[in-house]
Motif scaffolding. Structure first.
Motif, PDB file in Angstrom:
ATOM      1  N   ASP A  47      45.937  40.574  38.079  1.00  0.00           N
ATOM      2  CA  ASP A  47      44.622  39.934  38.134  1.00  0.00           C
ATOM      3  C   ASP A  47      44.714  38.741  39.088  1.00  0.00           C
ATOM      4  O   ASP A  47      45.147  37.649  38.711  1.00  0.00           O
ATOM      5  N   LEU A  48      44.289  38.957  40.317  1.00  0.00           N
ATOM      6  CA  LEU A  48      44.430  37.933  41.349  1.00  0.00           C
ATOM      7  C   LEU A  48      43.085  37.567  41.964  1.00  0.00           C
ATOM      8  O   LEU A  48      43.010  37.249  43.149  1.00  0.00           O
ATOM      9  N   LYS A  49      42.045  37.622  41.151  1.00  0.00           N
ATOM     10  CA  LYS A  49      40.698  37.361  41.682  1.00  0.00           C
ATOM     11  C   LYS A  49      40.527  35.940  42.193  1.00  0.00           C
ATOM     12  O   LYS A  49      39.632  35.663  42.998  1.00  0.00           O
ATOM     13  N   ASN A  50      41.380  35.015  41.749  1.00  0.00           N
ATOM     14  CA  ASN A  50      41.289  33.624  42.199  1.00  0.00           C
ATOM     15  C   ASN A  50      42.177  33.328  43.409  1.00  0.00           C
ATOM     16  O   ASN A  50      42.308  32.167  43.817  1.00  0.00           O
ATOM     17  N   TYR A  51      42.783  34.386  43.962  1.00  0.00           N
ATOM     18  CA  TYR A  51      43.728  34.193  45.066  1.00  0.00           C
ATOM     19  C   TYR A  51      43.384  35.088  46.259  1.00  0.00           C
ATOM     20  O   TYR A  51      42.841  36.178  46.095  1.00  0.00           O
TER      21      TYR A  51
ATOM     22  N   ILE B 256      50.402  34.420  48.998  1.00  0.00           N
ATOM     23  CA  ILE B 256      49.368  34.283  47.966  1.00  0.00           C
ATOM     24  C   ILE B 256      48.823  32.866  48.058  1.00  0.00           C
ATOM     25  O   ILE B 256      49.582  31.900  48.000  1.00  0.00           O
ATOM     26  N   LYS B 257      47.490  32.740  48.204  1.00  0.00           N
ATOM     27  CA  LYS B 257      46.860  31.422  48.350  1.00  0.00           C
ATOM     28  C   LYS B 257      45.703  31.279  47.373  1.00  0.00           C
ATOM     29  O   LYS B 257      44.868  32.177  47.255  1.00  0.00           O
ATOM     30  N   ASP B 258      45.695  30.188  46.653  1.00  0.00           N
ATOM     31  CA  ASP B 258      44.571  29.865  45.782  1.00  0.00           C
ATOM     32  C   ASP B 258      43.304  29.735  46.632  1.00  0.00           C
ATOM     33  O   ASP B 258      43.315  29.088  47.686  1.00  0.00           O
ATOM     34  N   LYS B 259      42.217  30.355  46.196  1.00  0.00           N
ATOM     35  CA  LYS B 259      40.982  30.329  46.971  1.00  0.00           C
ATOM     36  C   LYS B 259      40.425  28.917  47.151  1.00  0.00           C
ATOM     37  O   LYS B 259      39.650  28.669  48.073  1.00  0.00           O
ATOM     38  N   ASN B 260      40.812  28.005  46.280  1.00  0.00           N
ATOM     39  CA  ASN B 260      40.336  26.625  46.372  1.00  0.00           C
ATOM     40  C   ASN B 260      41.269  25.735  47.197  1.00  0.00           C
ATOM     41  O   ASN B 260      40.985  24.552  47.383  1.00  0.00           O
TER      42      ASN B 260
END
Length: 271
Positions: A108-112, A125-129
């Motif tokens: 579950d990587l919807k925030n990345y 892998i990068k945090d969307k924020n």
């Protein structure tokens, strides 16, 4: 009370902010602060991987996962933990990049944001924020097309560090005329240094360093008809000043070195 503990020169991550506030407000003791800092220094994943989550605050470069020899789930787990702590994380030299591409879909990587470079065998892998601060430009050149995977590893490393990469591939000495438009373009783009990736006899970095007034980083590759150490020895024995050399196939090391040069120049420019 805060004066009893000397934090000078210790670069804290944001995960320690609450700890310091609790200490300042008298909620925890000095001994507890010291203990938590030591415990926080390493994160352990299933008793097999220890992550230096605060490395970027000491060295300017976050810890990177060396993927060779590791299980796919170990790599993904480690990169996720580092991304959680630092906002972005990189894994290099992943043996089975195709399998990783399949397995990572199960998470579950919807925030990345996920970036897999199959040629470089890297995972980001990068945090969307999380926003990557831009700190300059670096040129990356290869002698041949067989050297591109190592150049791509350097490029991915630089991009994680916030460096814009100007690339030009397959401009080796077998067709030396191809080199000059490349160097002109990089000078026009004001790159702070140039990474030159070459196998075979490894002569290209010496030629480039004889033509430019910025640092050149030579990366020998294992691409060769003969002895694999030849390009490394050629680069080390160069008579052209301004050339530094990393180990064979070490695109990551070259990327970090170039990125630190860009970082220092950027920081001095904003003072």
């Amino acid at each position: 009370m805060l004066k009893e503990f000397n934090f000078e020169g210790f670069n804290m991550g944001l995960d320690l902010r609450q700890l310091l506030l609790d200490f300042k407000n008298g909620k925890i003791s000095l001994e507890d602060v010291e203990k938590q800092i030591k415990l926080n220094y390493f994160e352990e994943i299933e008793n097999s991987l220890k992550l230096d989550v605060n490395r970027k605050y000491r060295t300017g470069v976050p810890e990177v996962v060396y993927g060779k020899g590791k299980e796919i789930n170990e790599i993904i787990g480690a990169v996720l933990k580092l991304a959680e702590k630092n906002g972005i994380a990189l894994a290099t030299k992943i043996d089975n990049i195709e399998k990783l591409s399949d397995e990572i879909r199960k998470y579950d990587l919807k925030n990345y944001h996920i970036k897999i470079n199959k040629k470089a065998k890297t995972l980001i892998i990068k945090d969307k924020n999380y926003t990557i601060k831009k700190i300059g430009k670096v040129g990356v050149i290869t002698a041949g097309t067989s050297d591109i995977p190592i150049a791509e590893e350097a490029k991915e490393t630089l991009e994680v560090m916030g460096v814009e990469v100007i690339i030009s591939y397959d401009v080796g000495i077998a067709g030396i005329h191809r080199l000059f438009p490349t160097l002109k373009r990089m000078i026009n783009n004001e790159v702070c240094c140039i990474i030159v990736v070459a196998g075979m006899e490894g002569a290209l970095p010496s030629i480039v360093s004889s033509l430019v007034d910025i640092p050149v980083i030579g990366v020998p590759t294992s691409t060769s008809y003969g002895i694999k150490i030849t390009p490394l020895l050629t680069m080390l024995h160069t008579c052209s000043p301004g050339l530094a050399v990393v180990n064979i196939d070490n695109g990551f090391g070259a990327g970090v070195f170039a990125g630190l040069i860009a970082k220092i120049i950027y920081e001095k420019s904003i003072i």
